[in-house]
Structure formats: C-alpha cells, structure tokens
Design an enzyme around this catalytic site. Structure first.
Site, PDB file in Angstrom:
ATOM      1  N   ASP A  96      -6.554  -7.171   4.391  1.00 20.26           N
ATOM      2  CA  ASP A  96      -7.164  -6.233   3.417  1.00 20.26           C
ATOM      3  C   ASP A  96      -8.623  -7.328   3.122  1.00 20.26           C
ATOM      4  O   ASP A  96     -10.065  -7.514   3.186  1.00 20.26           O
ATOM      5  CB  ASP A  96      -6.804  -5.424   2.563  1.00 20.26           C
ATOM      6  CG  ASP A  96      -7.718  -4.714   1.774  1.00 20.26           C
ATOM      7  OD1 ASP A  96      -9.050  -4.622   2.440  1.00 20.26           O
ATOM      8  OD2 ASP A  96      -8.202  -4.920   0.262  1.00 20.26           O
TER       9      ASP A  96
ATOM     10  N   LYS B   3       2.652 -15.976   4.136  1.00 23.51           N
ATOM     11  CA  LYS B   3       3.521 -16.487   2.545  1.00 23.51           C
ATOM     12  C   LYS B   3       4.686 -16.850   2.494  1.00 23.51           C
ATOM     13  O   LYS B   3       5.366 -16.255   1.635  1.00 23.51           O
ATOM     14  CB  LYS B   3       2.752 -15.780   1.794  1.00 23.51           C
ATOM     15  CG  LYS B   3       2.429 -16.151   0.236  1.00 23.51           C
ATOM     16  CD  LYS B   3       1.800 -17.628   0.303  1.00 23.51           C
ATOM     17  CE  LYS B   3       1.585 -18.373  -1.110  1.00 23.51           C
ATOM     18  NZ  LYS B   3       0.875 -18.984  -1.168  1.00 23.51           N
TER      19      LYS B   3
ATOM     20  N   TYR C  25       0.998  -0.897  -0.254  1.00 20.53           N
ATOM     21  CA  TYR C  25       0.093  -0.193   0.211  1.00 20.53           C
ATOM     22  C   TYR C  25       0.762   1.173  -0.422  1.00 20.53           C
ATOM     23  O   TYR C  25       0.014   2.445  -0.617  1.00 20.53           O
ATOM     24  CB  TYR C  25      -0.891   0.261   1.318  1.00 20.53           C
ATOM     25  CG  TYR C  25      -1.868  -0.895   0.875  1.00 20.53           C
ATOM     26  CD1 TYR C  25      -2.595  -1.938   0.949  1.00 20.53           C
ATOM     27  CD2 TYR C  25      -3.041  -0.076   0.780  1.00 20.53           C
ATOM     28  CE1 TYR C  25      -3.578  -3.368   0.335  1.00 20.53           C
ATOM     29  CE2 TYR C  25      -4.120  -0.729   0.959  1.00 20.53           C
ATOM     30  CZ  TYR C  25      -4.510  -1.458   1.137  1.00 20.53           C
ATOM     31  OH  TYR C  25      -5.739  -2.671   0.285  1.00 20.53           O
TER      32      TYR C  25
ATOM     33  N   ASP D 122      -3.067 -18.256   1.962  1.00 18.61           N
ATOM     34  CA  ASP D 122      -3.969 -18.430   1.060  1.00 18.61           C
ATOM     35  C   ASP D 122      -4.999 -20.015   2.245  1.00 18.61           C
ATOM     36  O   ASP D 122      -6.432 -20.336   1.617  1.00 18.61           O
ATOM     37  CB  ASP D 122      -3.591 -19.632  -0.208  1.00 18.61           C
ATOM     38  CG  ASP D 122      -1.966 -20.513   0.236  1.00 18.61           C
ATOM     39  OD1 ASP D 122      -1.622 -20.390   1.197  1.00 18.61           O
ATOM     40  OD2 ASP D 122      -1.888 -21.367  -1.297  1.00 18.61           O
TER      41      ASP D 122
ATOM     42  N   ASP E 195     -12.140  -9.056   4.627  1.00  8.50           N
ATOM     43  CA  ASP E 195     -13.492  -9.334   3.916  1.00  8.50           C
ATOM     44  C   ASP E 195     -14.367 -10.510   3.822  1.00  8.50           C
ATOM     45  O   ASP E 195     -15.365 -10.720   3.826  1.00  8.50           O
ATOM     46  CB  ASP E 195     -13.225  -8.479   2.355  1.00  8.50           C
ATOM     47  CG  ASP E 195     -13.388  -6.832   1.950  1.00  8.50           C
ATOM     48  OD1 ASP E 195     -13.119  -6.160   3.076  1.00  8.50           O
ATOM     49  OD2 ASP E 195     -13.888  -6.433   1.150  1.00  8.50           O
TER      50      ASP E 195
HETATM   51  C1  IPM Z   1     -10.076  -1.221   3.701  1.00  7.34           C
HETATM   52  C2  IPM Z   1     -10.213  -0.720   2.635  1.00  7.34           C
HETATM   53  C3  IPM Z   1      -9.231   0.547   2.205  1.00  7.34           C
HETATM   54  C4  IPM Z   1      -8.252  -0.629   2.396  1.00  7.34           C
HETATM   55  C5  IPM Z   1      -9.384   1.014   1.076  1.00  7.34           C
HETATM   56  C6  IPM Z   1     -10.355   1.730   0.766  1.00  7.34           C
HETATM   57  C7  IPM Z   1      -8.295   2.067   0.663  1.00  7.34           C
HETATM   58  O1  IPM Z   1     -10.590  -2.004   1.531  1.00  7.34           O
HETATM   59  O2  IPM Z   1      -9.947  -0.438   4.775  1.00  7.34           O
HETATM   60  O3  IPM Z   1     -10.340  -2.249   4.011  1.00  7.34           O
HETATM   61  O4  IPM Z   1      -8.013  -1.293   0.694  1.00  7.34           O
HETATM   62  O5  IPM Z   1      -7.188  -0.461   3.181  1.00  7.34           O
HETATM   63 MG    MG Z   2     -10.326  -3.949   2.337  1.00  6.11          MG
END
Ligand code: IPM
Ligand code: MG
Length: 369
Positions: free
Chosen positions: A252, A196, A146, A228, A256
């Site tokens: 990240d 990893k 990032y 993974d 999710d």
């Molecule tokens: C998160 C989001 C952010 C990230 C985006 C909006 C840049 O997906 O906080 O997980 O990738 O960190």
């Molecule tokens: Mg995210």
C-alpha cells in the site's frame, strides 16, 4: 464472437467521469475485435451508501458475482462527508475490503511505468529517470494487517489500547510469490523481494517460503531489500527494479510512492487477481476536490481497461494498443489540469477530450490479427 460480462462500479468523486472515458475505450475495442462487452453498471462506495443504504449493496454483489471481470472507480468522499457514514459502512471498510475478500483477489499488480512521453510529469531528475521507469509492484492483497483480527478496549491500567494482528500462513505467501515469479519470467527475470525480516517474524516466514518457491524458477535472480531501503532506492535509482513483491501494507505504502515518482497517483492503474475473477481499479482516491469539473485524467481507469483486456480476456495486443494510444496523446503534448499546471508548456485538455483523443489514436492503429 466472444461475449464478456463486465461489472462497472463507477465509485465516488471523479469515478463517474473517468469511468465514462473507460467505457468509450470498451466500445471501440468491441468495434475493432470479435468481442462483445456487456457492461453492467452497479452502485459501489460512499454514494451507494447514501442511495441504497450500503456501500456494497446486494444488487452490486449479484452483478459482480455474475460478471467475468469487474472494473471499479475510486471510492470515498471528503473527510467531512465521510463523517456522515458510520465507521463500518465507510466505503474502504464497508465495500472495498469486502470486495477483495469476496473474490479473494490475493495478487495486486501495480505497474509504475514512465515512458518517455510521460517523463515530464516526474519530480525526479532526468539523470535519475534515465531511459524511463518500468517496474511492477506485486502486492499481497487479502492478508496481513488489513484482514487480521482487531481488538480495541481499555487495559488493566485504564488506558485505551488497540491490537491489530498481522497474520499470514505459508499458502497465502506462496501463491502471491508464484504470481510474482511468473511475472518475472515474462519480464527481466529479476525479482526484488521487499521485506522487513530484521524486525518482523512475518517477513522471516515470507523469506523462507520464497526460498522454497524460487527453486521452481531457477532462472529468476532474487534480490532482497528491506522495505525502508526500498523506499529510498525507488527515489534514487528506480531503474534497477523490474518486479517487486511484498506483503499488503508494504505494498500500500510503496505503491503510492510509485505514483509519487511518476508525478501523480493519477498514473497508477492496477489489477487485482483472484483464483476465479479479477477486478481492476485505479490505485488513487476519488479526489472529491476536483470531482465533476471534467479535469481529472482518465489514464488510471483506461489503463485498468488495458490490464483487463490482457489479463482477463487474453487480448494482449489490443491491450498494448490502448497503452500506446494513451502515450501518443501525452506524446503529442496534451495533458489535463490535474496533472499539469497552466503555463507548463502542455496543451491543456479536459477529461472527455483526453478520452476522445485516446479513442481516436486507438482507432488509427492496426487491428490485432
Ligand atoms: C489502495 C488504497 C486502499 C488500500 C484503501 C482505499 C483502503 O489505498 O488500494 O492502495 O489501503 O488498500
Ligand atoms: Mg493505497
């Protein structure tokens, strides 16, 4: 009376409407405790770009600098709307990453919590959910791909190319591992290290540093899992996890997936901790498709308030009360249209009514000593 200043960045899309419900909770917490919150709203995100010419305007920076903590709604607009903003001014690159960098919020805590009252939201089978899911992902938040150097161009063969650097030094790794190990000590004393190292040298260093740091926490059992494989196990047996720690990009993606096993990213609040200041935010996007309709659940925003109360202000009991209040609303059979389909047997309410019911439940709870 203790006085705290809080920067309130509502963000885009559903941000303002879920932030309104979070404010109701702040107000009631003030009434119930010897504390006063000075909430300072400030523009942040895509709308801020259109209104002020920058997604993280100087006035917002000043308000955040002066605040004890920051609460931030989701940011971003629809794909079409986003195209009207120059790439470097888009709210992720122009506001969110600069916010993380400014306050050096290196440790991101993302609870993936599915108590019984929420179990019906999960796509997992009841036998997999078992007694519920209760884990925390600790994501390194200011390093790795990032924030590494980026280069784009045309190479000698005339082909467009891109180079993005994944860089960590041992101190960046060490400080987030300390956070994860300390959290493990307060929980089940098991830490899953997600890496990893069969491919990435960054993971080899990460694991070396972990071996050193872990010696300071002999009671914590460390279990190593490739990222993974961790993705699979989160679906097949989430109950085995308690605290998971990982670098930025892995975090990240896996967080999710954490939202996925709960049934919605709308159930994912988070805390982003820096050395001097922390900010709190839902882990989800701004859902422009449902913005302004009063149907988004404010759980992630109110959950972020709960995390702030505990982590920034030491109000652990009141934080627990806020969580319990939200669960009691789900437990009483209520839900919002973003989380549940009509006919799914829930009593459907809107964003503001959900907030009102949370506040009502909280008001009925014993105050902390
Ligand atoms: C998160 C989001 C952010 C990230 C985006 C909006 C840049 O997906 O906080 O997980 O990738 O960190
Ligand atoms: Mg995210």
């Amino acid at each position: 009376m203790t006085q705290y200043t809080i920067a309130l960045l509502e963000g885009d899309g559903i941000g303002p409407e879920i932030a309104r419900e979070a404010v109701k909770v702040f107000k009631l917490v003030e009434e119930r405790n010897d504390v006063a919150f000075d909430l300072r709203p400030a523009p942040f995100g895509a709308q801020a770009y259109f209104d002020c010419g920058h997604p993280f305007p100087d006035e917002t920076k000043a308000i955040c600098d002066a605040a004890d903590a920051i609460i931030k709604g989701p940011i971003g607009l629809s794909h079409e709307e986003s195209k009207k903003i120059p790439v470097d001014m888009q709210p992720e690159r122009g506001a969110l990453l600069p916010l993380r960098r400014r306050y050096n919020t290196f440790a991101n805590f993302r609870p993936v919590s599915l108590p019984r009252a929420l179990a019906h939201f999960s796509p997992l089978k009841p036998e997999i959910i078992g007694d519920g899911i209760d884990l925390v992902m600790v994501r390194e938040l200011v390093g790795g791909l990032y924030f590494g150097e980026k280069e784009v161009g045309v190479n000698e063969a005339g082909l467009r190319y891109v180079k993005e650097v994944l860089e960590y030094d041992e101190e960046q790794i060490r400080r987030v591992l300390h956070e994860a190990l300390q959290l493990s000590m307060r929980r089940k004393k098991v830490l899953h290290n997600i890496h990893k190292s069969n491919v990435l040298k960054s993971s080899v260093l990460w694991n070396e540093v972990l071996e050193e740091v872990a010696q300071e926490y002999p009671e914590v059992e460390i279990r190593h899992i490739l990222v993974d494989a961790a993705a699979t196990l989160l679906c097949l047996n989430p109950g085995q996890f308690d605290v998971m720690v990982m670098e930025n990009m892995f975090g990240d993606i896996l967080s999710d997936q954490g939202g996925g096993i709960l049934g919605s990213l709308g159930l994912m609040p988070s805390a982003c901790k820096g050395p001097d200041k922390s900010y709190y935010e839902p882990s989800h996007g701004s859902a422009p498709d449902i913005a302004g309709q009063n149907i988004a659940n404010p759980y992630s925003m109110i959950g972020s308030v709960a995390m702030m109360l505990e982590d920034s202000f030491g109000m652990a009991q009141e934080s627990k009360n806020v969580w319990a209040a939200m669960q009691s609303v789900f437990g009483a059979g209520f839900s919002t249209p973003d989380l549940s389909k009509p006919g799914s047997g829930v009593k459907m309410i809107n964003t503001d009514e959900f907030g009102d019911r949370v506040v009502e439940a909280l008001a009925g709870m014993p105050k902390a000593g």
